[in-house]
Enzyme design. Structure first.
Site, short mmCIF file in Angstrom:
data_model
loop_
_atom_site.label_atom_id
_atom_site.label_comp_id
_atom_site.label_asym_id
_atom_site.label_seq_id
_atom_site.Cartn_x
_atom_site.Cartn_y
_atom_site.Cartn_z
N LEU A 132 49.79 61.72 -58.00
CA LEU A 132 51.00 62.03 -58.75
C LEU A 132 50.97 61.24 -60.05
O LEU A 132 50.45 60.12 -60.09
CB LEU A 132 52.26 61.63 -57.95
N ASP A 133 51.55 61.80 -61.11
CA ASP A 133 51.66 61.06 -62.36
C ASP A 133 52.51 59.81 -62.15
O ASP A 133 53.38 59.77 -61.27
CB ASP A 133 52.33 61.93 -63.44
N ARG A 134 52.29 58.82 -63.00
CA ARG A 134 53.01 57.54 -62.89
C ARG A 134 54.52 57.74 -62.83
O ARG A 134 55.22 57.13 -62.02
CB ARG A 134 52.64 56.66 -64.10
#
Length: 297
Positions: A132-134
């Site tokens: 997942l993106d940050r």
């Protein structure tokens, strides 16, 4: 040491020992050869040679050293959404990267490493079948060991894992829609991605509006492919950018990060193929952002 017993099937007759073990254990061949050379692989009580050919029907005795410490910073406590001997699903908060930027940097992998036993590629860290993106919150699936990681990656590649996201976007998208586009790095900035390139790679998703708000909409997004930044890029270039996304979207007074949440995961359990479905609770910042938009209208 961890002791394992493997019964070689008859159809493996003629296969080299190192290649069979690499496949059976979902390990790199080089690591398997290290175990064999270290006399940790035995058949009928005797150490084996790397190039040994199997007859089929043998019983292999294997010793594995304990996994090495990751050395990662532990990081914050994570809510556990699902847990078994093969895998773990945690609720990743926005702002926490999945992997550490350095040994002292907090990460989801570091934080999850204290949630039971892990042994992936010889280290006591979770395996990552996806990311997942940050600044995306929500359900993150982790593997506890090499075979589980290989099985989950295979399930992703086969399209056997369902991923649904919730996104707060600008504009007035149609009640339902689907996007199927080329996908690649932006020639003007290789750190970004775009659908506006000639590429053999495709990106596919579908969406439906769950709630309309003044100047915005709350979408449920179903991913058919798992490209880096895919939802953010495809929605932005279709005219419905994610609120708070500083790279592809539009800034917003109601939320300080990209308004994207990994809501639901459904996957075949690595051990027996049973279907598991997990949902991640909606973070407070997204709930507050929607209510702020509703009040503004």
């Amino acid at each position: 040491m961890t002791q394992e017993i493997l019964d070689v099937p008859r159809e493996a007759a003629g296969e080299r020992l190192d290649r069979y073990l690499a496949r059976a254990l979902a390990l790199p061949v080089e690591r398997v050869r290290g175990l064999i050379e270290g006399r940790r692989v035995r058949i009928r009580g005797k150490a084996c040679a790397i190039q040994r050919r199997l007859f089929g029907g043998e019983r292999i005795e294997l010793e594995r050293p304990p996994p090495a410490s990751s050395g990662f910073a532990v990081g914050p406590s994570l809510a556990v959404l699902y847990d078994d001997e093969d895998c773990l699903v945690v609720a990743k908060p926005a702002g926490l990267p999945v992997e550490p930027a350095g040994p002292a940097s907090p990460s989801a992998v570091g934080a999850a490493s204290r949630l039971g036993r892990f042994d992936v590629d010889g280290r006591a860290v979770p395996g990552l079948p996806h990311r997942l993106d940050r600044d995306t919150s929500g359900a993150l699936l982790l593997a506890r060991h090499d075979r589980a990681l290989a099985a989950l990656r295979g399930s992703f590649q086969a399209g056997a894992i369902e991923k649904e996201y919730l996104a707060l976007v600008a504009g007035a998208p149609p009640d339902q829609g689907a996007l199927d586009t080329p996908y690649g790095r932006d020639p003007a900035d290789p750190r970004r991605f775009t659908t506006r390139v000639a590429s053999a790679r495709r990106a596919r998703l579908s969406f439906s509006v769950e709630r309309r708000l003044p100047g915005a909409a709350w979408l449920r997004v179903v991913l058919d492919t798992g490209r880096t930044h895919q939802i953010r890029v495809q929605l932005a270039e279709a005219g419905f950018p994610v609120l708070g996304d500083a790279v592809y979207g539009v800034s917003s007074e109601v939320i300080a990060r990209q308004a994207l949440h990994a809501d639901r995961l459904a996957f075949p359990r690595p051990g027996d193929g049973a279907r598991v479905e997990v949902r991640a609770p909606l973070p407070e910042d997204l709930a507050r952002a929607m209510e702020a938009l509703a009040r503004s209208g």
